[in-house]
Structures are given as C-alpha cells and as structure tokens.
Write a protein that holds these residues in place. Structure first.
Motif, PDB file in Angstrom:
ATOM      1  N   GLN A  15       0.807  -1.214   0.000  1.00  0.00           N
ATOM      2  CA  GLN A  15       0.000   0.000   0.000  1.00  0.00           C
ATOM      3  C   GLN A  15       0.849   1.277   0.000  1.00  0.00           C
ATOM      4  OE1 GLN A  15      -3.315   0.108  -0.490  1.00  0.00           O
ATOM      5  NE2 GLN A  15      -3.001   2.293  -0.689  1.00  0.00           N
ATOM      6  N   GLU A  16       1.873   1.310   0.842  1.00  0.00           N
ATOM      7  CA  GLU A  16       2.715   2.513   0.895  1.00  0.00           C
ATOM      8  C   GLU A  16       3.426   2.769  -0.431  1.00  0.00           C
ATOM      9  OE1 GLU A  16       5.106   3.289   4.449  1.00  0.00           O
ATOM     10  OE2 GLU A  16       3.978   1.672   5.417  1.00  0.00           O
ATOM     11  N   MET A  17       3.761   1.713  -1.131  1.00  0.00           N
ATOM     12  CA  MET A  17       4.417   1.886  -2.429  1.00  0.00           C
ATOM     13  C   MET A  17       3.421   2.407  -3.460  1.00  0.00           C
ATOM     14  SD  MET A  17       6.944  -1.428  -2.481  1.00  0.00           S
ATOM     15  CE  MET A  17       7.747  -1.011  -4.035  1.00  0.00           C
ATOM     16  N   TYR A  18       2.186   1.923  -3.401  1.00  0.00           N
ATOM     17  CA  TYR A  18       1.153   2.432  -4.314  1.00  0.00           C
ATOM     18  C   TYR A  18       0.896   3.925  -4.070  1.00  0.00           C
ATOM     19  CZ  TYR A  18      -0.455  -1.999  -6.367  1.00  0.00           C
ATOM     20  OH  TYR A  18      -0.552  -3.165  -7.093  1.00  0.00           O
ATOM     21  N   GLU A  19       1.080   4.373  -2.849  1.00  0.00           N
ATOM     22  CA  GLU A  19       0.837   5.780  -2.513  1.00  0.00           C
ATOM     23  C   GLU A  19       1.984   6.694  -2.932  1.00  0.00           C
ATOM     24  OE1 GLU A  19       0.049   5.587   1.680  1.00  0.00           O
ATOM     25  OE2 GLU A  19      -1.885   4.601   1.375  1.00  0.00           O
ATOM     26  N   ASP A  20       3.109   6.122  -3.308  1.00  0.00           N
ATOM     27  CA  ASP A  20       4.285   6.898  -3.703  1.00  0.00           C
ATOM     28  C   ASP A  20       4.399   6.878  -5.236  1.00  0.00           C
ATOM     29  OD1 ASP A  20       6.860   7.894  -4.238  1.00  0.00           O
ATOM     30  OD2 ASP A  20       7.714   6.951  -2.451  1.00  0.00           O
ATOM     31  N   PRO A  21       4.315   8.028  -5.899  1.00  0.00           N
ATOM     32  CA  PRO A  21       4.354   8.047  -7.368  1.00  0.00           C
ATOM     33  C   PRO A  21       5.686   7.564  -7.954  1.00  0.00           C
ATOM     34  CG  PRO A  21       4.424  10.281  -6.488  1.00  0.00           C
ATOM     35  CD  PRO A  21       4.164   9.366  -5.327  1.00  0.00           C
ATOM     36  N   TYR A  22       6.704   7.426  -7.134  1.00  0.00           N
ATOM     37  CA  TYR A  22       7.993   6.922  -7.613  1.00  0.00           C
ATOM     38  C   TYR A  22       7.871   5.485  -8.128  1.00  0.00           C
ATOM     39  CZ  TYR A  22      12.858   5.379  -7.547  1.00  0.00           C
ATOM     40  OH  TYR A  22      14.078   4.870  -7.896  1.00  0.00           O
ATOM     41  N   TYR A  23       6.939   4.739  -7.542  1.00  0.00           N
ATOM     42  CA  TYR A  23       6.762   3.340  -7.927  1.00  0.00           C
ATOM     43  C   TYR A  23       5.592   3.231  -8.903  1.00  0.00           C
ATOM     44  CZ  TYR A  23       9.523   2.928  -3.685  1.00  0.00           C
ATOM     45  OH  TYR A  23      10.492   3.076  -2.741  1.00  0.00           O
ATOM     46  N   PRO A  24       5.824   2.707 -10.106  1.00  0.00           N
ATOM     47  CA  PRO A  24       4.760   2.615 -11.122  1.00  0.00           C
ATOM     48  C   PRO A  24       3.724   1.543 -10.753  1.00  0.00           C
ATOM     49  CG  PRO A  24       6.787   1.598 -11.910  1.00  0.00           C
ATOM     50  CD  PRO A  24       7.112   2.235 -10.597  1.00  0.00           C
ATOM     51  N   ASP A  25       2.453   1.956 -10.801  1.00  0.00           N
ATOM     52  CA  ASP A  25       1.364   1.040 -10.430  1.00  0.00           C
ATOM     53  C   ASP A  25       1.374  -0.246 -11.243  1.00  0.00           C
ATOM     54  OD1 ASP A  25       0.532   2.832  -8.512  1.00  0.00           O
ATOM     55  OD2 ASP A  25      -1.298   3.436  -9.568  1.00  0.00           O
ATOM     56  N   ALA A  26       1.663  -0.157 -12.520  1.00  0.00           N
ATOM     57  CA  ALA A  26       1.642  -1.355 -13.372  1.00  0.00           C
ATOM     58  C   ALA A  26       2.647  -2.397 -12.888  1.00  0.00           C
ATOM     59  CB  ALA A  26       1.923  -0.987 -14.824  1.00  0.00           C
ATOM     60  N   VAL A  27       3.815  -1.953 -12.443  1.00  0.00           N
ATOM     61  CA  VAL A  27       4.823  -2.889 -11.940  1.00  0.00           C
ATOM     62  C   VAL A  27       4.436  -3.343 -10.530  1.00  0.00           C
ATOM     63  CG1 VAL A  27       7.284  -3.264 -11.494  1.00  0.00           C
ATOM     64  CG2 VAL A  27       6.579  -1.778 -13.366  1.00  0.00           C
ATOM     65  N   LEU A  28       3.876  -2.446  -9.743  1.00  0.00           N
ATOM     66  CA  LEU A  28       3.414  -2.837  -8.414  1.00  0.00           C
ATOM     67  C   LEU A  28       2.323  -3.890  -8.496  1.00  0.00           C
ATOM     68  CD1 LEU A  28       3.366   0.549  -6.473  1.00  0.00           C
ATOM     69  CD2 LEU A  28       5.029  -1.322  -6.290  1.00  0.00           C
ATOM     70  N   ASP A  29       1.475  -3.795  -9.518  1.00  0.00           N
ATOM     71  CA  ASP A  29       0.447  -4.822  -9.704  1.00  0.00           C
ATOM     72  C   ASP A  29       1.095  -6.196  -9.896  1.00  0.00           C
ATOM     73  OD1 ASP A  29      -1.492  -2.835  -9.514  1.00  0.00           O
ATOM     74  OD2 ASP A  29      -1.851  -2.741 -11.687  1.00  0.00           O
ATOM     75  N   GLN A  30       2.209  -6.233 -10.614  1.00  0.00           N
ATOM     76  CA  GLN A  30       2.929  -7.497 -10.801  1.00  0.00           C
ATOM     77  C   GLN A  30       3.538  -7.980  -9.482  1.00  0.00           C
ATOM     78  OE1 GLN A  30       5.453  -7.686 -14.427  1.00  0.00           O
ATOM     79  NE2 GLN A  30       4.609  -5.647 -14.840  1.00  0.00           N
ATOM     80  N   CYS A  31       4.038  -7.044  -8.690  1.00  0.00           N
ATOM     81  CA  CYS A  31       4.602  -7.387  -7.382  1.00  0.00           C
ATOM     82  C   CYS A  31       3.518  -7.921  -6.450  1.00  0.00           C
ATOM     83  CB  CYS A  31       5.260  -6.157  -6.749  1.00  0.00           C
ATOM     84  SG  CYS A  31       6.720  -5.564  -7.617  1.00  0.00           S
ATOM     85  N   ARG A  32       2.392  -7.260  -6.472  1.00  0.00           N
ATOM     86  CA  ARG A  32       1.260  -7.699  -5.646  1.00  0.00           C
ATOM     87  C   ARG A  32       0.843  -9.107  -6.067  1.00  0.00           C
ATOM     88  NH1 ARG A  32      -4.320  -7.587  -6.045  1.00  0.00           N
ATOM     89  NH2 ARG A  32      -5.377  -7.465  -4.040  1.00  0.00           N
ATOM     90  N   ALA A  33       0.855  -9.379  -7.360  1.00  0.00           N
ATOM     91  CA  ALA A  33       0.507 -10.715  -7.856  1.00  0.00           C
ATOM     92  C   ALA A  33       1.482 -11.766  -7.329  1.00  0.00           C
ATOM     93  CB  ALA A  33       0.476 -10.709  -9.385  1.00  0.00           C
ATOM     94  N   VAL A  34       2.761 -11.418  -7.198  1.00  0.00           N
ATOM     95  CA  VAL A  34       3.750 -12.345  -6.629  1.00  0.00           C
ATOM     96  C   VAL A  34       3.362 -12.683  -5.190  1.00  0.00           C
ATOM     97  CG1 VAL A  34       6.164 -12.579  -5.865  1.00  0.00           C
ATOM     98  CG2 VAL A  34       5.653 -11.575  -8.108  1.00  0.00           C
ATOM     99  N   LEU A  35       3.000 -11.665  -4.414  1.00  0.00           N
ATOM    100  CA  LEU A  35       2.627 -11.898  -3.016  1.00  0.00           C
ATOM    101  C   LEU A  35       1.347 -12.724  -2.907  1.00  0.00           C
ATOM    102  CD1 LEU A  35       3.506  -8.368  -1.611  1.00  0.00           C
ATOM    103  CD2 LEU A  35       4.772 -10.502  -1.243  1.00  0.00           C
ATOM    104  N   LEU A  36       0.392 -12.452  -3.779  1.00  0.00           N
ATOM    105  CA  LEU A  36      -0.851 -13.230  -3.768  1.00  0.00           C
ATOM    106  C   LEU A  36      -0.586 -14.684  -4.164  1.00  0.00           C
ATOM    107  CD1 LEU A  36      -3.304 -10.608  -5.302  1.00  0.00           C
ATOM    108  CD2 LEU A  36      -3.166 -11.357  -2.901  1.00  0.00           C
ATOM    109  N   ARG A  37       0.297 -14.897  -5.148  1.00  0.00           N
ATOM    110  CA  ARG A  37       0.661 -16.273  -5.525  1.00  0.00           C
ATOM    111  C   ARG A  37       1.356 -16.986  -4.370  1.00  0.00           C
ATOM    112  NH1 ARG A  37       1.773 -13.974 -10.427  1.00  0.00           N
ATOM    113  NH2 ARG A  37       4.013 -13.822 -10.061  1.00  0.00           N
ATOM    114  N   LEU A  38       2.180 -16.240  -3.631  1.00  0.00           N
ATOM    115  CA  LEU A  38       2.839 -16.826  -2.464  1.00  0.00           C
ATOM    116  C   LEU A  38       1.787 -17.297  -1.460  1.00  0.00           C
ATOM    117  CD1 LEU A  38       5.287 -17.544  -0.714  1.00  0.00           C
ATOM    118  CD2 LEU A  38       5.327 -15.131   0.041  1.00  0.00           C
ATOM    119  N   CYS A  39       0.791 -16.462  -1.199  1.00  0.00           N
ATOM    120  CA  CYS A  39      -0.292 -16.853  -0.282  1.00  0.00           C
ATOM    121  C   CYS A  39      -1.008 -18.102  -0.800  1.00  0.00           C
ATOM    122  CB  CYS A  39      -1.292 -15.713  -0.118  1.00  0.00           C
ATOM    123  SG  CYS A  39      -0.649 -14.269   0.739  1.00  0.00           S
TER     124      CYS A  39
END
Length: 149
Positions: A15-39
């Motif tokens: 969430q904190e990364m999504y709130e920071d414009p330095y991190y691109p949402d499209a790449v964060l979506d891929q990162c979030r998918a990694v965490l969801l796959r881990l779960c």
C-alpha cells in the motif's frame, strides 16, 4: 485459487508503495501478484516448517528480482525503502500462516541488492546527494529529487 486466510485475503499489499508516485502502479500490480501467488502456494502446499516456508519465499523473492528491469524501464527501482516494505509484507504473510517466528532476512534471502547498491554508490558521490543525505532525506525521496534536477 481464492485466498481463504482472513488476514491476507483482503490485505492491501504494498500500500505505501502504491501511494508513492515513484513506484509505477503497473509494476506494483505485478509485485502484488507475486505476493498473492505466495499466499495461494502456502495455502495449497501447507508448509510444515520454516525450512519449507523459506523455499517458497525464496521463489517469490526471485520473482521480485526478475521485476527489477521493469522498475528501471519505468524510471524506478526496488531500492532500500521498497525492500523494507516488501519484507514487511513477507513477514505479514508468514505470521498470517502460523510462522510468526520466521526470520525476516531468511524470508527474503536471495534478494538482488546489487543494482540498488551500485546506483546509490554512484549517487552518493554527487554534492546534491551528500547535502541531502546530511539533511536526513529518505533514499527514495532523494533519488526522485535527483532525477528531477
């Protein structure tokens, strides 16, 4: 497979990364998918001990390492602040699945720190960086400011 763990199913990973414009949402979506796959993997494989959990989290860490080029292509990187936020989410996942005693460094062992370290070394020699660092700026804020100048 839908996640059934109530702590992770509705959790806003990164969430904190999504709130920071330095991190691109499209790449964060891929990162979030990694965490969801881990779960999902933890729920389906049901690791019985820390060693087995660490095998799963190292595989997820390798996926994060593979996304570094996408961050760079978007003018960003997985730097110190990002690594800490990602590690926090790995710890939350471990705890949610009954591994509260998991070591945070072991959970993310295998992370690729070299690129971020080298970039910070190059940047640390500039006068702007030295002045900003002595003023106590966060690394990501410092790097963002230097890119804008």
């Amino acid at each position: 497979m839908p996640i059934t763990n109530h702590q992770t199913a509705g959790y806003a990973f990164l969430q904190e990364m999504y709130e920071d414009p330095y991190y691109p949402d499209a790449v964060l979506d891929q990162c979030r998918a990694v965490l969801l796959r881990l779960c999902e993997t933890i729920e389906s494989d049901r690791p019985s001990d820390l060693a087995t959990l660490y095998v799963l989290t190292r595989a997820a860490t390798a996926e994060f390492n593979g996304l570094q080029a996408e961050f760079e292509a978007a003018g960003s990187e997985i730097e110190t602040v990002a690594r800490e936020l990602i590690a926090d989410d790995f710890c939350l996942i471990a705890s949610a699945y009954g591994f509260a005693e998991a070591d945070s460094e072991e959970l993310i062992a295998g992370r690729d720190c070299e690129r971020g370290v080298m970039a910070r070394k190059r940047m640390s020699s500039s006068p702007q960086t030295k002045a900003a660092t002595s003023a106590g700026w966060r690394t990501s804020a410092l790097e963002s400011a230097l890119r804008m100048s």
